[in-house]
Design an enzyme around this catalytic site. Structure first.
Site, PDB file in Angstrom:
ATOM      1  CG  HIS A  60      -1.951   1.065   1.243  1.00 33.40           C
ATOM      2  ND1 HIS A  60      -3.177   0.907   1.847  1.00 33.40           N
ATOM      3  CD2 HIS A  60      -1.961   2.316   0.737  1.00 33.40           C
ATOM      4  CE1 HIS A  60      -3.893   2.018   1.711  1.00 33.40           C
ATOM      5  NE2 HIS A  60      -3.167   2.882   1.042  1.00 33.40           N
ATOM      6  CD  GLU A  73      -4.558  -2.937   0.676  1.00 33.19           C
ATOM      7  OE1 GLU A  73      -5.164  -3.971   0.998  1.00 33.19           O
ATOM      8  OE2 GLU A  73      -4.116  -2.125   1.516  1.00 33.19           O
ATOM      9  CG  HIS A 112      -7.910  -1.980   9.062  1.00 33.14           C
ATOM     10  ND1 HIS A 112      -7.057  -1.154   8.376  1.00 33.14           N
ATOM     11  CD2 HIS A 112      -7.953  -1.495  10.321  1.00 33.14           C
ATOM     12  CE1 HIS A 112      -6.623  -0.190   9.169  1.00 33.14           C
ATOM     13  NE2 HIS A 112      -7.157  -0.381  10.365  1.00 33.14           N
TER      14      HIS A 112
END
Length: 237
Positions: A43, A70, A190
């Site tokens: 990410h 991401e 997450h």
């Protein structure tokens, strides 16, 4: 079986803390794959405080499993994804200075914007996923953007589960059923960890993939990377 994609941002954070190239992000990714993980996630953020854009470019040719990038679809990010062409791109509505992701997309408010970005990625053969909260209206909105998958944002599940809430995954389970009916693949991520992953997996149907970084790398400090990944794979079966 639900696939495990390991987010290696924290390995890059450790590297960047001292400068240089230790630990080596590419070598870590190779090891993670050899230990059985089915994907690598990164990410990159504009300030490159952990994963750098160059890391994403260097990872693509060496990976043997699925590569997932991401990020918030600013132009710099879009250009990177179109250049690297990972197996999957996950769109996240991060503020540029966010410490970590903290909300899913409002897929109704941003539908036209998402449709435009997703269309470009899909036309380049890149599977798309969008980060969403476990809200039925957001799932329905996602289905109208052209995305291939959603990624359920699981922070609230992790918080509620840690408090002993036996209904912590209820909204996620309902959204997963709806998403499946609408033809969407389902990812999640997450704050998932060894403590809560089995409960989540057993509660939520049609789960294609989980992306886990912070908890997995933290747990590996105590257990070792190979053993930690093997534990996740066992719990995901």
């Amino acid at each position: 079986m639900t696939k495990l994609s390991v987010n290696i941002n924290k390995i890059a954070t450790l590297r960047n803390a001292r400068g240089g190239d230790v630990p080596n992000v590419l070598e870590a990714a190779r090891s993670i794959e050899s230990f059985g993980a089915e994907g690598i996630t990164v990410h990159p953020r504009p300030d490159e405080r952990h994963i750098r854009y160059a890391d994403a470019r260097e990872l693509k040719p060496i990976l043997k499993t699925e590569f997932n990038i991401e990020g918030k679809p600013i132009q710099q990010f879009i250009d990177l994804v179109l250049e690297v062409k990972p197996a999957q791109v996950t769109l996240v509505p991060d503020a540029e200075d966010a410490i970590t992701s903290n909300a899913g997309w409002d897929t109704i408010k941003h539908k036209e914007y998402l449709k435009e970005v997703i269309s470009e990625f899909n036309s380049n053969g890149i599977r798309t996923s969008i980060f969403v909260d476990p809200v039925n209206e957001m799932i329905k909105g996602a289905s109208e953007t052209g995305t291939n998958r959603i990624e359920l944002y699981t922070e609230s599940f992790a918080v509620d589960y840690a408090k002993g809430d036996k209904n912590a995954a209820k909204a996620y389970a309902e959204c997963a059923v709806l998403a499946n009916k609408l033809g969407l693949g389902i990812n999640a991520g997450h704050d998932l960890s060894l403590q809560n992953i089995k409960f989540f997996k057993d509660s939520v149907q049609h789960l294609d993939e989980v992306s886990i970084g912070h908890a997995l790398i933290s747990e590996a400090l105590y257990m070792g990377l190979e053993k930690t990944i093997q534990q996740y794979l066992k719990l995901l079966k």
